[in-house]
Design a protein around this motif. Structure first.
Motif, PDB file in Angstrom:
ATOM      1  N   LEU A 181     102.007   4.708  42.634  1.00 19.66           N
ATOM      2  CA  LEU A 181     102.164   4.054  43.926  1.00 19.66           C
ATOM      3  C   LEU A 181     100.828   3.750  44.586  1.00 19.66           C
ATOM      4  O   LEU A 181      99.900   4.542  44.532  1.00 19.66           O
ATOM      5  CB  LEU A 181     102.989   4.936  44.871  1.00 19.66           C
ATOM      6  N   GLU A 182     100.766   2.594  45.245  1.00 18.03           N
ATOM      7  CA  GLU A 182      99.572   2.199  45.987  1.00 18.03           C
ATOM      8  C   GLU A 182      99.735   2.520  47.474  1.00 18.03           C
ATOM      9  O   GLU A 182      99.331   1.749  48.338  1.00 18.03           O
ATOM     10  CB  GLU A 182      99.330   0.691  45.808  1.00 18.03           C
ATOM     11  N   LEU A 183     100.340   3.667  47.780  1.00 22.46           N
ATOM     12  CA  LEU A 183     100.559   4.058  49.173  1.00 22.46           C
ATOM     13  C   LEU A 183      99.292   4.704  49.726  1.00 22.46           C
ATOM     14  O   LEU A 183      99.199   5.924  49.858  1.00 22.46           O
ATOM     15  CB  LEU A 183     101.737   5.035  49.272  1.00 22.46           C
ATOM     16  N   LEU A 184      98.320   3.889  50.061  1.00 20.42           N
ATOM     17  CA  LEU A 184      97.040   4.384  50.537  1.00 20.42           C
ATOM     18  C   LEU A 184      97.145   4.787  52.013  1.00 20.42           C
ATOM     19  O   LEU A 184      98.171   4.561  52.656  1.00 20.42           O
ATOM     20  CB  LEU A 184      95.976   3.323  50.289  1.00 20.42           C
ATOM     21  N   PRO A 185      96.089   5.415  52.577  1.00 20.51           N
ATOM     22  CA  PRO A 185      96.227   6.035  53.905  1.00 20.51           C
ATOM     23  C   PRO A 185      96.784   5.146  55.008  1.00 20.51           C
ATOM     24  O   PRO A 185      97.470   5.629  55.896  1.00 20.51           O
ATOM     25  CB  PRO A 185      94.793   6.471  54.215  1.00 20.51           C
ATOM     26  N   TYR A 186      96.501   3.848  54.973  1.00 19.98           N
ATOM     27  CA  TYR A 186      96.947   2.994  56.071  1.00 19.98           C
ATOM     28  C   TYR A 186      97.831   1.849  55.568  1.00 19.98           C
ATOM     29  O   TYR A 186      97.721   0.715  56.012  1.00 19.98           O
ATOM     30  CB  TYR A 186      95.737   2.462  56.842  1.00 19.98           C
ATOM     31  N   THR A 187      98.734   2.177  54.648  1.00 22.62           N
ATOM     32  CA  THR A 187      99.661   1.181  54.117  1.00 22.62           C
ATOM     33  C   THR A 187     100.785   0.878  55.103  1.00 22.62           C
ATOM     34  O   THR A 187     101.444  -0.145  55.004  1.00 22.62           O
ATOM     35  CB  THR A 187     100.257   1.675  52.778  1.00 22.62           C
ATOM     36  N   ASN A 188     101.017   1.762  56.071  1.00 16.03           N
ATOM     37  CA  ASN A 188     102.069   1.576  57.082  1.00 16.03           C
ATOM     38  C   ASN A 188     103.459   1.514  56.452  1.00 16.03           C
ATOM     39  O   ASN A 188     104.227   0.576  56.672  1.00 16.03           O
ATOM     40  CB  ASN A 188     101.809   0.304  57.906  1.00 16.03           C
ATOM     41  N   PHE A 189     103.765   2.535  55.644  1.00 10.93           N
ATOM     42  CA  PHE A 189     105.069   2.625  54.983  1.00 10.93           C
ATOM     43  C   PHE A 189     105.883   3.701  55.699  1.00 10.93           C
ATOM     44  O   PHE A 189     105.623   4.892  55.554  1.00 10.93           O
ATOM     45  CB  PHE A 189     104.882   2.985  53.506  1.00 10.93           C
ATOM     46  N   VAL A 190     106.876   3.270  56.477  1.00  5.49           N
ATOM     47  CA  VAL A 190     107.667   4.181  57.307  1.00  5.49           C
ATOM     48  C   VAL A 190     109.105   4.221  56.802  1.00  5.49           C
ATOM     49  O   VAL A 190     109.698   3.183  56.495  1.00  5.49           O
ATOM     50  CB  VAL A 190     107.638   3.744  58.789  1.00  5.49           C
ATOM     51  N   ILE A 191     109.648   5.437  56.705  1.00  4.33           N
ATOM     52  CA  ILE A 191     111.047   5.637  56.335  1.00  4.33           C
ATOM     53  C   ILE A 191     111.799   6.148  57.554  1.00  4.33           C
ATOM     54  O   ILE A 191     111.332   7.059  58.246  1.00  4.33           O
ATOM     55  CB  ILE A 191     111.186   6.648  55.179  1.00  4.33           C
ATOM     56  N   GLY A 192     112.940   5.541  57.830  1.00  3.89           N
ATOM     57  CA  GLY A 192     113.808   6.000  58.902  1.00  3.89           C
ATOM     58  C   GLY A 192     115.088   6.559  58.312  1.00  3.89           C
ATOM     59  O   GLY A 192     115.771   5.875  57.544  1.00  3.89           O
ATOM     60  N   TYR A 193     115.399   7.804  58.658  1.00  7.00           N
ATOM     61  CA  TYR A 193     116.564   8.478  58.092  1.00  7.00           C
ATOM     62  C   TYR A 193     117.492   8.894  59.229  1.00  7.00           C
ATOM     63  O   TYR A 193     117.083   9.615  60.138  1.00  7.00           O
ATOM     64  CB  TYR A 193     116.089   9.685  57.279  1.00  7.00           C
ATOM     65  N   ARG A 194     118.740   8.410  59.208  1.00  5.08           N
ATOM     66  CA  ARG A 194     119.692   8.729  60.273  1.00  5.08           C
ATOM     67  C   ARG A 194     120.452   9.999  59.935  1.00  5.08           C
ATOM     68  O   ARG A 194     121.083  10.101  58.884  1.00  5.08           O
ATOM     69  CB  ARG A 194     120.672   7.576  60.486  1.00  5.08           C
ATOM     70  N   GLY A 195     120.379  10.974  60.843  1.00 11.32           N
ATOM     71  CA  GLY A 195     121.027  12.258  60.627  1.00 11.32           C
ATOM     72  C   GLY A 195     122.455  12.294  61.133  1.00 11.32           C
ATOM     73  O   GLY A 195     123.007  11.291  61.599  1.00 11.32           O
ATOM     74  N   ALA A 196     123.043  13.492  61.079  1.00 11.25           N
ATOM     75  CA  ALA A 196     124.444  13.664  61.460  1.00 11.25           C
ATOM     76  C   ALA A 196     124.676  13.391  62.940  1.00 11.25           C
ATOM     77  O   ALA A 196     125.775  13.010  63.350  1.00 11.25           O
ATOM     78  CB  ALA A 196     124.898  15.082  61.111  1.00 11.25           C
ATOM     79  N   ASP A 197     123.653  13.597  63.773  1.00 10.69           N
ATOM     80  CA  ASP A 197     123.788  13.378  65.212  1.00 10.69           C
ATOM     81  C   ASP A 197     123.466  11.940  65.614  1.00 10.69           C
ATOM     82  O   ASP A 197     123.307  11.638  66.799  1.00 10.69           O
ATOM     83  CB  ASP A 197     122.878  14.343  65.974  1.00 10.69           C
ATOM     84  N   ASN A 198     123.343  11.054  64.611  1.00  6.39           N
ATOM     85  CA  ASN A 198     123.010   9.642  64.828  1.00  6.39           C
ATOM     86  C   ASN A 198     121.609   9.427  65.385  1.00  6.39           C
ATOM     87  O   ASN A 198     121.278   8.326  65.827  1.00  6.39           O
ATOM     88  CB  ASN A 198     124.037   8.956  65.737  1.00  6.39           C
TER      89      ASN A 198
END
Length: 300
Positions: free
Chosen positions: A141-158
């Motif tokens: 992976l080329e996920l370097l320090p400032y690649t700005n790759f954000v994951i959003g994960y929705r939990g049970a409480d929405n």
């Protein structure tokens, strides 16, 4: 089932809108399998915020050919609940890395996994996307320090857990930095998210620590018979410009905690038939990562 999908699309789209507004994004490319009605509503909401939208097909024969222009303030949204589409993106390594290296703000959204599946797979945060990236594709992976790759994960409480994924250097392990642990798109606005993003950005000491990673640094030494090393100050004539600028590299080395492998060539390089010789040839074939030299640029 249709109601559940509609609820997910509405929640995911609202979160995406808040995130991209916080990033001041002006153009969003969307990978999703949403119905046309939801696509239209999402595009309308972004358009009201002066953000243009492009939806891309998930047909198999088109995935490998996708090209996203990485101009300033561009975003890329991936709905990871569309499993086939998301998997195709992660698996096509050349396309994925090419998209990572352009100037894009990534947002990958995933819904909560069933508890049984979380226990079975031991997923981090119950997030299969993060697990896939960490354990299946980490070395390339080329996920370097400032690649700005954000994951959003929705939990049970929405509520959404938003975290950024990065590597401090190419061969490092993936690291996770939490942006928001309880983000609710209906009650939290983009200004709150912007503050959280700025807070994470200021606490960037993790990204500036290359953990002693060796970087190849090239220098052009035109008078090797007089050369005694980049820190030698006794010779005030030969290769003076290169040695005068070496303290800058030296300061970076201590500031960012990396080591140097010095590579010496006899010239800066000349271009011939599309290829460079000398130092720039080393850059061109990726055998060095830094230039232990000074740089001058002509107006043309």
């Amino acid at each position: 089932m249709a109601h559940c999908q509609s609820t997910w699309v509405n929640d995911a789209s609202m979160t995406a809108i808040q995130y991209f507004k916080a990033r001041d994004v002006k153009w969003v490319t969307v990978f999703c399998c949403w119905p046309s009605t939801e696509r239209y509503m999402f595009a309308q909401k972004l358009n009201s915020a002066s953000v243009s939208t492009q939806f891309l097909s998930m047909e198999k024969d088109k995935i490998d050919k996708i090209k996203v222009d990485g101009f300033s303030n561009a975003g890329l949204l991936v709905d990871a609940t569309c499993k086939y589409l998301a998997t195709r993106i992660w698996q096509v390594e050349t396309v994925f890395n090419k998209l990572l290296m352009v100037n894009l703000f990534w947002l990958v959204l995933e819904d909560m996994l069933p508890k049984a599946l979380v226990r079975q797979k031991r997923s981090l945060f119950g997030c299969s996307v993060l697990e896939d990236l960490m354990f299946s594709r980490n070395p390339n992976l080329e996920l370097l320090p400032y690649t700005n790759f954000v994951i959003g994960y929705r939990g049970a409480d929405n509520a959404w857990k938003l975290f950024e994924v990065f590597k401090v250097h190419y061969e490092a392990l993936l690291m996770v930095e939490v942006i928001e642990s309880k983000f609710i798109s209906l009650t939290n606005n983009y200004e709150n998210l912007r503050v959280a993003l700025e807070r994470v950005r200021k606490q960037n000491f993790l990204r500036r620590n290359l953990q002693g990673f060796p970087l190849s640094c090239g220098s052009a030494v035109t008078a090797p018979e007089y050369y005694k090393g980049p820190t030698d100050q006794s010779d005030a004539i030969h290769d003076l410009y290169m040695r005068a600028n070496f303290p800058i590299i030296n300061e970076l080395m201590y500031d960012m905690n990396f080591t140097l492998n010095l590579v010496q060539v006899d010239s800066g390089g000349w271009k011939k038939n599309g290829s460079f010789s000398g130092l720039f040839g080393k850059f061109q074939n990726h055998s060095i990562e830094l230039g232990c030299i000074g740089t001058l640029m002509r107006t043309e």
